[in-house]
Write a protein that holds these residues in place. Structure first.
Motif, PDB file in Angstrom:
ATOM      1  N   PHE A   1       0.854  -1.178   0.000  1.00  0.00           N
ATOM      2  CA  PHE A   1       0.000   0.000   0.000  1.00  0.00           C
ATOM      3  C   PHE A   1       0.896   1.236   0.000  1.00  0.00           C
ATOM      4  O   PHE A   1       1.532   1.549   1.011  1.00  0.00           O
ATOM      5  CB  PHE A   1      -0.915   0.005   1.226  1.00  0.00           C
ATOM      6  N   CYS A   2       0.950   1.918  -1.141  1.00  0.00           N
ATOM      7  CA  CYS A   2       1.885   3.030  -1.313  1.00  0.00           C
ATOM      8  C   CYS A   2       1.365   4.348  -0.733  1.00  0.00           C
ATOM      9  O   CYS A   2       2.151   5.204  -0.355  1.00  0.00           O
ATOM     10  CB  CYS A   2       2.222   3.201  -2.789  1.00  0.00           C
ATOM     11  N   GLY A   3       0.069   4.541  -0.708  1.00  0.00           N
ATOM     12  CA  GLY A   3      -0.489   5.744  -0.087  1.00  0.00           C
ATOM     13  C   GLY A   3      -0.874   6.850  -1.046  1.00  0.00           C
ATOM     14  O   GLY A   3      -1.868   7.517  -0.844  1.00  0.00           O
ATOM     15  N   ASP A   4      -0.063   7.071  -2.079  1.00  0.00           N
ATOM     16  CA  ASP A   4      -0.387   8.115  -3.058  1.00  0.00           C
ATOM     17  C   ASP A   4       0.258   7.790  -4.400  1.00  0.00           C
ATOM     18  O   ASP A   4       1.102   6.906  -4.496  1.00  0.00           O
ATOM     19  CB  ASP A   4       0.027   9.508  -2.564  1.00  0.00           C
ATOM     20  N   ALA A   5      -0.152   8.539  -5.419  1.00  0.00           N
ATOM     21  CA  ALA A   5       0.289   8.246  -6.793  1.00  0.00           C
ATOM     22  C   ALA A   5       1.793   8.424  -6.981  1.00  0.00           C
ATOM     23  O   ALA A   5       2.424   7.638  -7.702  1.00  0.00           O
ATOM     24  CB  ALA A   5      -0.471   9.129  -7.776  1.00  0.00           C
ATOM     25  N   ASP A   6       2.380   9.426  -6.349  1.00  0.00           N
ATOM     26  CA  ASP A   6       3.822   9.652  -6.504  1.00  0.00           C
ATOM     27  C   ASP A   6       4.634   8.508  -5.908  1.00  0.00           C
ATOM     28  O   ASP A   6       5.573   8.005  -6.527  1.00  0.00           O
ATOM     29  CB  ASP A   6       4.229  10.975  -5.848  1.00  0.00           C
ATOM     30  N   ARG A   7       4.276   8.104  -4.721  1.00  0.00           N
ATOM     31  CA  ARG A   7       4.989   6.998  -4.079  1.00  0.00           C
ATOM     32  C   ARG A   7       4.747   5.692  -4.848  1.00  0.00           C
ATOM     33  O   ARG A   7       5.641   4.870  -4.989  1.00  0.00           O
ATOM     34  CB  ARG A   7       4.546   6.861  -2.633  1.00  0.00           C
ATOM     35  N   PHE A   8       3.540   5.495  -5.344  1.00  0.00           N
ATOM     36  CA  PHE A   8       3.219   4.323  -6.160  1.00  0.00           C
ATOM     37  C   PHE A   8       4.148   4.251  -7.369  1.00  0.00           C
ATOM     38  O   PHE A   8       4.731   3.207  -7.652  1.00  0.00           O
ATOM     39  CB  PHE A   8       1.751   4.384  -6.607  1.00  0.00           C
ATOM     40  N   ALA A   9       4.310   5.376  -8.068  1.00  0.00           N
ATOM     41  CA  ALA A   9       5.177   5.412  -9.256  1.00  0.00           C
ATOM     42  C   ALA A   9       6.631   5.107  -8.876  1.00  0.00           C
ATOM     43  O   ALA A   9       7.332   4.364  -9.584  1.00  0.00           O
ATOM     44  CB  ALA A   9       5.071   6.772  -9.936  1.00  0.00           C
ATOM     45  N   GLU A  10       7.076   5.650  -7.771  1.00  0.00           N
ATOM     46  CA  GLU A  10       8.451   5.431  -7.314  1.00  0.00           C
ATOM     47  C   GLU A  10       8.692   3.963  -6.950  1.00  0.00           C
ATOM     48  O   GLU A  10       9.679   3.352  -7.375  1.00  0.00           O
ATOM     49  CB  GLU A  10       8.716   6.331  -6.095  1.00  0.00           C
ATOM     50  N   VAL A  11       7.786   3.404  -6.173  1.00  0.00           N
ATOM     51  CA  VAL A  11       7.938   2.016  -5.731  1.00  0.00           C
ATOM     52  C   VAL A  11       7.769   1.061  -6.910  1.00  0.00           C
ATOM     53  O   VAL A  11       8.483   0.071  -7.026  1.00  0.00           O
ATOM     54  CB  VAL A  11       6.933   1.695  -4.602  1.00  0.00           C
ATOM     55  N   ARG A  12       6.863   1.375  -7.793  1.00  0.00           N
ATOM     56  CA  ARG A  12       6.618   0.544  -8.974  1.00  0.00           C
ATOM     57  C   ARG A  12       7.896   0.368  -9.791  1.00  0.00           C
ATOM     58  O   ARG A  12       8.167  -0.713 -10.313  1.00  0.00           O
ATOM     59  CB  ARG A  12       5.537   1.201  -9.810  1.00  0.00           C
ATOM     60  N   GLN A  13       8.673   1.415  -9.902  1.00  0.00           N
ATOM     61  CA  GLN A  13       9.938   1.336 -10.646  1.00  0.00           C
ATOM     62  C   GLN A  13      11.023   0.610  -9.859  1.00  0.00           C
ATOM     63  O   GLN A  13      11.835  -0.107 -10.429  1.00  0.00           O
ATOM     64  CB  GLN A  13      10.426   2.742 -10.992  1.00  0.00           C
TER      65      GLN A  13
ATOM     66  N   ARG B   1       1.871 -10.382 -10.903  1.00  0.00           N
ATOM     67  CA  ARG B   1       2.003  -9.006 -10.431  1.00  0.00           C
ATOM     68  C   ARG B   1       0.804  -8.194 -10.911  1.00  0.00           C
ATOM     69  O   ARG B   1       0.396  -8.289 -12.057  1.00  0.00           O
ATOM     70  CB  ARG B   1       3.285  -8.388 -10.975  1.00  0.00           C
ATOM     71  N   PHE B   2       0.269  -7.388 -10.002  1.00  0.00           N
ATOM     72  CA  PHE B   2      -0.852  -6.517 -10.309  1.00  0.00           C
ATOM     73  C   PHE B   2      -0.518  -5.113  -9.814  1.00  0.00           C
ATOM     74  O   PHE B   2      -0.333  -4.917  -8.614  1.00  0.00           O
ATOM     75  CB  PHE B   2      -2.133  -7.009  -9.624  1.00  0.00           C
ATOM     76  N   ASP B   3      -0.397  -4.170 -10.724  1.00  0.00           N
ATOM     77  CA  ASP B   3      -0.172  -2.761 -10.371  1.00  0.00           C
ATOM     78  C   ASP B   3      -1.517  -2.053 -10.470  1.00  0.00           C
ATOM     79  O   ASP B   3      -2.054  -1.910 -11.572  1.00  0.00           O
ATOM     80  CB  ASP B   3       0.834  -2.116 -11.324  1.00  0.00           C
ATOM     81  N   ILE B   4      -2.059  -1.630  -9.350  1.00  0.00           N
ATOM     82  CA  ILE B   4      -3.399  -1.043  -9.302  1.00  0.00           C
ATOM     83  C   ILE B   4      -3.259   0.442  -9.001  1.00  0.00           C
ATOM     84  O   ILE B   4      -3.265   0.871  -7.842  1.00  0.00           O
ATOM     85  CB  ILE B   4      -4.266  -1.756  -8.252  1.00  0.00           C
ATOM     86  N   ALA B   5      -3.106   1.239 -10.055  1.00  0.00           N
ATOM     87  CA  ALA B   5      -2.835   2.673  -9.917  1.00  0.00           C
ATOM     88  C   ALA B   5      -3.957   3.408  -9.188  1.00  0.00           C
ATOM     89  O   ALA B   5      -3.690   4.318  -8.401  1.00  0.00           O
ATOM     90  CB  ALA B   5      -2.602   3.299 -11.291  1.00  0.00           C
ATOM     91  N   GLU B   6      -5.213   3.023  -9.432  1.00  0.00           N
ATOM     92  CA  GLU B   6      -6.343   3.702  -8.817  1.00  0.00           C
ATOM     93  C   GLU B   6      -6.317   3.625  -7.293  1.00  0.00           C
ATOM     94  O   GLU B   6      -6.843   4.498  -6.608  1.00  0.00           O
ATOM     95  CB  GLU B   6      -7.681   3.113  -9.307  1.00  0.00           C
ATOM     96  N   LEU B   7      -5.688   2.579  -6.760  1.00  0.00           N
ATOM     97  CA  LEU B   7      -5.592   2.394  -5.311  1.00  0.00           C
ATOM     98  C   LEU B   7      -4.182   2.633  -4.777  1.00  0.00           C
ATOM     99  O   LEU B   7      -3.964   2.521  -3.568  1.00  0.00           O
ATOM    100  CB  LEU B   7      -6.031   0.965  -4.941  1.00  0.00           C
ATOM    101  N   SER B   8      -3.237   2.898  -5.656  1.00  0.00           N
ATOM    102  CA  SER B   8      -1.820   3.034  -5.288  1.00  0.00           C
ATOM    103  C   SER B   8      -1.324   1.783  -4.560  1.00  0.00           C
ATOM    104  O   SER B   8      -0.665   1.853  -3.525  1.00  0.00           O
ATOM    105  CB  SER B   8      -1.588   4.285  -4.442  1.00  0.00           C
ATOM    106  N   VAL B   9      -1.666   0.638  -5.131  1.00  0.00           N
ATOM    107  CA  VAL B   9      -1.313  -0.655  -4.536  1.00  0.00           C
ATOM    108  C   VAL B   9      -0.611  -1.511  -5.582  1.00  0.00           C
ATOM    109  O   VAL B   9      -0.992  -1.543  -6.751  1.00  0.00           O
ATOM    110  CB  VAL B   9      -2.578  -1.389  -4.037  1.00  0.00           C
ATOM    111  N   ILE B  10       0.420  -2.223  -5.133  1.00  0.00           N
ATOM    112  CA  ILE B  10       1.094  -3.231  -5.951  1.00  0.00           C
ATOM    113  C   ILE B  10       0.888  -4.562  -5.248  1.00  0.00           C
ATOM    114  O   ILE B  10       1.120  -4.670  -4.036  1.00  0.00           O
ATOM    115  CB  ILE B  10       2.593  -2.925  -6.115  1.00  0.00           C
ATOM    116  N   LYS B  11       0.467  -5.564  -5.995  1.00  0.00           N
ATOM    117  CA  LYS B  11       0.134  -6.863  -5.426  1.00  0.00           C
ATOM    118  C   LYS B  11       0.926  -7.942  -6.146  1.00  0.00           C
ATOM    119  O   LYS B  11       1.025  -7.936  -7.364  1.00  0.00           O
ATOM    120  CB  LYS B  11      -1.361  -7.087  -5.602  1.00  0.00           C
ATOM    121  N   PHE B  12       1.497  -8.844  -5.375  1.00  0.00           N
ATOM    122  CA  PHE B  12       2.190 -10.011  -5.917  1.00  0.00           C
ATOM    123  C   PHE B  12       1.529 -11.264  -5.364  1.00  0.00           C
ATOM    124  O   PHE B  12       1.231 -11.329  -4.168  1.00  0.00           O
ATOM    125  CB  PHE B  12       3.668 -10.021  -5.504  1.00  0.00           C
TER     126      PHE B  12
END
Length: 100
Positions: A26-38, A58-69
């Protein structure tokens, strides 16, 4: 060095049935999601959990700022060799993963 757990809101793992585990970041926001995703590649996660890359989902769910494995459990849930029936301890490995 910063760990993934220090960077995100929460890392959680759980059973996804008796044969699979899911780890949510759970990244919390779009910026952190983008950073962690990379920063977190599927190769790196497969290596961390010692699973073949082709069995890791792997599931990158931008709308929720969540990455799931999701990946197969090393042994079925509740079998005699199962050391974590709820799949909750898998999150710790990812939380402690160094970033950068």
């Amino acid at each position: 060095m910063t760990t993934l757990g220090e960077k995100v809101v929460k890392v959680r793992s759980k059973n996804a049935g008796p044969f699979w585990v899911t780890v949510d970041i759970f990244c919390g926001d779009a910026d952190r999601f983008a950073e962690v995703r990379q920063a977190i590649t599927s190769d790196r996660v497969a290596d961390l959990y010692k699973v073949p890359l082709d069995s890791l989902k792997r599931f990158d769910i931008a709308e929720l700022s969540v990455i799931k494995f999701s990946f197969p459990r090393p042994v079925p849930q509740a079998s005699p060799r199962d050391r974590d029936q709820h799949g909750a301890q898998y999150a710790v490995l990812l939380e402690e993963l160094p970033l950068g």
